[in-house]
Design a protein around this motif. Structure first.
Motif, PDB file in Angstrom:
ATOM      1  N   ARG A   2       0.857  -1.192   0.000  1.00 56.59           N
ATOM      2  CA  ARG A   2       0.000   0.000   0.000  1.00 56.59           C
ATOM      3  C   ARG A   2       0.894   1.242   0.000  1.00 56.59           C
ATOM      4  O   ARG A   2       1.891   1.296   0.718  1.00 56.59           O
ATOM      5  CB  ARG A   2      -0.875   0.021   1.238  1.00 56.59           C
ATOM      6  CG  ARG A   2      -1.799  -1.154   1.346  1.00 56.59           C
ATOM      7  CD  ARG A   2      -3.155  -0.765   0.898  1.00 56.59           C
ATOM      8  NE  ARG A   2      -4.048  -1.923   0.973  1.00 56.59           N
ATOM      9  CZ  ARG A   2      -5.164  -1.984   0.294  1.00 56.59           C
ATOM     10  NH1 ARG A   2      -5.528  -0.992  -0.465  1.00 56.59           N
ATOM     11  NH2 ARG A   2      -5.921  -3.048   0.383  1.00 56.59           N
ATOM     12  N   ASP A   3       0.507   2.236  -0.810  1.00 60.97           N
ATOM     13  CA  ASP A   3       1.258   3.494  -0.783  1.00 60.97           C
ATOM     14  C   ASP A   3       0.612   4.446   0.235  1.00 60.97           C
ATOM     15  O   ASP A   3      -0.302   4.070   0.962  1.00 60.97           O
ATOM     16  CB  ASP A   3       1.349   4.112  -2.179  1.00 60.97           C
ATOM     17  CG  ASP A   3      -0.009   4.517  -2.741  1.00 60.97           C
ATOM     18  OD1 ASP A   3      -1.028   4.273  -2.092  1.00 60.97           O
ATOM     19  OD2 ASP A   3      -0.022   5.089  -3.853  1.00 60.97           O
TER      20      ASP A   3
ATOM     21  N   SER B 128      -1.412   6.902  -0.082  1.00 66.37           N
ATOM     22  CA  SER B 128      -2.838   7.209  -0.271  1.00 66.37           C
ATOM     23  C   SER B 128      -3.733   5.986  -0.083  1.00 66.37           C
ATOM     24  O   SER B 128      -4.950   6.090  -0.214  1.00 66.37           O
ATOM     25  CB  SER B 128      -3.059   7.795  -1.666  1.00 66.37           C
ATOM     26  OG  SER B 128      -2.675   6.866  -2.655  1.00 66.37           O
ATOM     27  N   GLY B 129      -3.130   4.818   0.199  1.00 65.16           N
ATOM     28  CA  GLY B 129      -3.915   3.615   0.443  1.00 65.16           C
ATOM     29  C   GLY B 129      -4.149   2.754  -0.789  1.00 65.16           C
ATOM     30  O   GLY B 129      -4.826   1.740  -0.713  1.00 65.16           O
ATOM     31  N   ARG B 130      -3.599   3.159  -1.936  1.00 67.48           N
ATOM     32  CA  ARG B 130      -3.744   2.367  -3.154  1.00 67.48           C
ATOM     33  C   ARG B 130      -2.754   1.215  -3.162  1.00 67.48           C
ATOM     34  O   ARG B 130      -1.652   1.312  -2.624  1.00 67.48           O
ATOM     35  CB  ARG B 130      -3.494   3.241  -4.397  1.00 67.48           C
ATOM     36  CG  ARG B 130      -4.627   4.212  -4.637  1.00 67.48           C
ATOM     37  CD  ARG B 130      -4.479   5.049  -5.893  1.00 67.48           C
ATOM     38  NE  ARG B 130      -3.495   4.541  -6.817  1.00 67.48           N
ATOM     39  CZ  ARG B 130      -2.831   5.305  -7.686  1.00 67.48           C
ATOM     40  NH1 ARG B 130      -3.041   6.595  -7.714  1.00 67.48           N
ATOM     41  NH2 ARG B 130      -1.968   4.778  -8.516  1.00 67.48           N
ATOM     42  N   THR B 131      -3.132   0.102  -3.803  1.00 64.47           N
ATOM     43  CA  THR B 131      -2.238  -1.045  -3.922  1.00 64.47           C
ATOM     44  C   THR B 131      -1.286  -0.809  -5.098  1.00 64.47           C
ATOM     45  O   THR B 131      -1.729  -0.468  -6.191  1.00 64.47           O
ATOM     46  CB  THR B 131      -3.043  -2.335  -4.155  1.00 64.47           C
ATOM     47  OG1 THR B 131      -3.982  -2.487  -3.100  1.00 64.47           O
ATOM     48  CG2 THR B 131      -2.137  -3.541  -4.194  1.00 64.47           C
ATOM     49  N   VAL B 132      -0.002  -0.986  -4.857  1.00 67.86           N
ATOM     50  CA  VAL B 132       1.009  -0.803  -5.899  1.00 67.86           C
ATOM     51  C   VAL B 132       1.872  -2.053  -5.999  1.00 67.86           C
ATOM     52  O   VAL B 132       1.978  -2.826  -5.045  1.00 67.86           O
ATOM     53  CB  VAL B 132       1.908   0.432  -5.622  1.00 67.86           C
ATOM     54  CG1 VAL B 132       1.117   1.719  -5.734  1.00 67.86           C
ATOM     55  CG2 VAL B 132       2.575   0.322  -4.277  1.00 67.86           C
ATOM     56  N   ARG B 133       2.482  -2.243  -7.160  1.00 70.40           N
ATOM     57  CA  ARG B 133       3.389  -3.383  -7.344  1.00 70.40           C
ATOM     58  C   ARG B 133       4.785  -3.001  -6.873  1.00 70.40           C
ATOM     59  O   ARG B 133       5.262  -1.900  -7.149  1.00 70.40           O
ATOM     60  CB  ARG B 133       3.458  -3.772  -8.829  1.00 70.40           C
ATOM     61  CG  ARG B 133       2.145  -4.248  -9.379  1.00 70.40           C
ATOM     62  CD  ARG B 133       2.249  -4.618 -10.849  1.00 70.40           C
ATOM     63  NE  ARG B 133       2.725  -3.499 -11.638  1.00 70.40           N
ATOM     64  CZ  ARG B 133       3.452  -3.621 -12.753  1.00 70.40           C
ATOM     65  NH1 ARG B 133       3.778  -4.804 -13.214  1.00 70.40           N
ATOM     66  NH2 ARG B 133       3.847  -2.570 -13.422  1.00 70.40           N
ATOM     67  N   VAL B 134       5.446  -3.909  -6.183  1.00 61.14           N
ATOM     68  CA  VAL B 134       6.818  -3.675  -5.730  1.00 61.14           C
ATOM     69  C   VAL B 134       7.674  -4.871  -6.101  1.00 61.14           C
ATOM     70  O   VAL B 134       7.211  -6.013  -6.101  1.00 61.14           O
ATOM     71  CB  VAL B 134       6.906  -3.430  -4.198  1.00 61.14           C
ATOM     72  CG1 VAL B 134       6.289  -2.110  -3.828  1.00 61.14           C
ATOM     73  CG2 VAL B 134       6.268  -4.547  -3.424  1.00 61.14           C
ATOM     74  N   GLY B 135       8.932  -4.601  -6.430  1.00 62.44           N
ATOM     75  CA  GLY B 135       9.880  -5.663  -6.726  1.00 62.44           C
ATOM     76  C   GLY B 135      10.357  -6.294  -5.433  1.00 62.44           C
ATOM     77  O   GLY B 135      10.744  -5.595  -4.496  1.00 62.44           O
ATOM     78  N   ARG B 136      10.329  -7.613  -5.354  1.00 63.96           N
ATOM     79  CA  ARG B 136      10.734  -8.303  -4.134  1.00 63.96           C
ATOM     80  C   ARG B 136      12.230  -8.176  -3.877  1.00 63.96           C
ATOM     81  O   ARG B 136      12.682  -8.217  -2.746  1.00 63.96           O
ATOM     82  CB  ARG B 136      10.355  -9.779  -4.226  1.00 63.96           C
ATOM     83  CG  ARG B 136       8.886 -10.030  -4.070  1.00 63.96           C
ATOM     84  CD  ARG B 136       8.497  -9.794  -2.647  1.00 63.96           C
ATOM     85  NE  ARG B 136       7.119 -10.169  -2.407  1.00 63.96           N
ATOM     86  CZ  ARG B 136       6.403  -9.674  -1.431  1.00 63.96           C
ATOM     87  NH1 ARG B 136       6.919  -8.778  -0.620  1.00 63.96           N
ATOM     88  NH2 ARG B 136       5.169 -10.058  -1.253  1.00 63.96           N
TER      89      ARG B 136
ATOM     90  N   SER C 289      14.383  -5.569  -4.481  1.00 66.59           N
ATOM     91  CA  SER C 289      14.839  -4.312  -3.894  1.00 66.59           C
ATOM     92  C   SER C 289      13.770  -3.575  -3.086  1.00 66.59           C
ATOM     93  O   SER C 289      14.085  -2.650  -2.359  1.00 66.59           O
ATOM     94  CB  SER C 289      15.334  -3.376  -5.001  1.00 66.59           C
ATOM     95  OG  SER C 289      14.247  -2.973  -5.813  1.00 66.59           O
ATOM     96  N   GLY C 290      12.502  -3.967  -3.252  1.00 68.12           N
ATOM     97  CA  GLY C 290      11.412  -3.268  -2.576  1.00 68.12           C
ATOM     98  C   GLY C 290      10.987  -2.004  -3.292  1.00 68.12           C
ATOM     99  O   GLY C 290      10.160  -1.241  -2.804  1.00 68.12           O
ATOM    100  N   GLU C 291      11.560  -1.757  -4.467  1.00 71.37           N
ATOM    101  CA  GLU C 291      11.270  -0.556  -5.254  1.00 71.37           C
ATOM    102  C   GLU C 291       9.918  -0.696  -5.961  1.00 71.37           C
ATOM    103  O   GLU C 291       9.556  -1.775  -6.421  1.00 71.37           O
ATOM    104  CB  GLU C 291      12.389  -0.366  -6.283  1.00 71.37           C
ATOM    105  CG  GLU C 291      12.429   1.003  -6.923  1.00 71.37           C
ATOM    106  CD  GLU C 291      12.972   2.066  -6.003  1.00 71.37           C
ATOM    107  OE1 GLU C 291      12.695   3.246  -6.277  1.00 71.37           O
ATOM    108  OE2 GLU C 291      13.651   1.747  -5.007  1.00 71.37           O
ATOM    109  N   ARG C 292       9.180   0.425  -6.062  1.00 68.04           N
ATOM    110  CA  ARG C 292       7.881   0.440  -6.737  1.00 68.04           C
ATOM    111  C   ARG C 292       8.025   0.361  -8.239  1.00 68.04           C
ATOM    112  O   ARG C 292       8.958   0.926  -8.811  1.00 68.04           O
ATOM    113  CB  ARG C 292       7.127   1.726  -6.416  1.00 68.04           C
ATOM    114  CG  ARG C 292       6.401   1.717  -5.121  1.00 68.04           C
ATOM    115  CD  ARG C 292       5.671   3.002  -4.887  1.00 68.04           C
ATOM    116  NE  ARG C 292       4.793   3.322  -6.011  1.00 68.04           N
ATOM    117  CZ  ARG C 292       3.994   4.375  -6.054  1.00 68.04           C
ATOM    118  NH1 ARG C 292       3.957   5.201  -5.050  1.00 68.04           N
ATOM    119  NH2 ARG C 292       3.234   4.584  -7.084  1.00 68.04           N
TER     120      ARG C 292
END
Length: 111
Positions: A93-94, A96-104, A106-109
């Motif tokens: 979650r970012d 604003s509460g929206r679901t975003v994809r992140v790379g496992r 590095s954790g980068e969006r």
């Protein structure tokens, strides 16, 4: 749940005849679980020549047409936005509460 691979993502092919190559996703078919990657799984189609009248209207001239074929989504891995290495994709979650994809890796969006 967020999609693992989306249009314009950079992916690496991890199995098949194009194993090890990277490219940009042109199209995703979630229903069939297929992706079309730029320059991968090239298929040739032979088309008959059209009449001259059709050619003048913008019809295709005959010959061999090469275009990308589908690759199963399990045979590609998205590239990490930070390092450029293949990574699995998670969701978070970012602010604003929206679901975003992140790379496992590095954790980068993903953008």
């Amino acid at each position: 749940m967020a999609a693992r691979v989306k249009k314009d993502d950079m992916v690496k092919v991890i199995s098949g005849k194009d194993k090890g190559k990277t490219g940009r996703v042109l199209r995703v078919e979630p229903k069939n679980g297929r992706v079309f990657v730029e320059g991968m799984n090239i298929q040739k189609r032979h088309s008959k020549p059209r009449t001259i009248r059709d050619v003048q209207r913008g019809g295709e001239v005959g010959g061999v047409i090469e275009k990308e074929g589908p690759i199963h989504v399990s045979n590609v891995m998205p590239l990490d936005p930070k390092t450029g290495d293949p990574t699995r994709v998670g969701s978070a979650r970012d602010e604003s509460g929206r679901t975003v994809r992140v790379g496992r890796r590095s954790g980068e969006r993903f953008e």
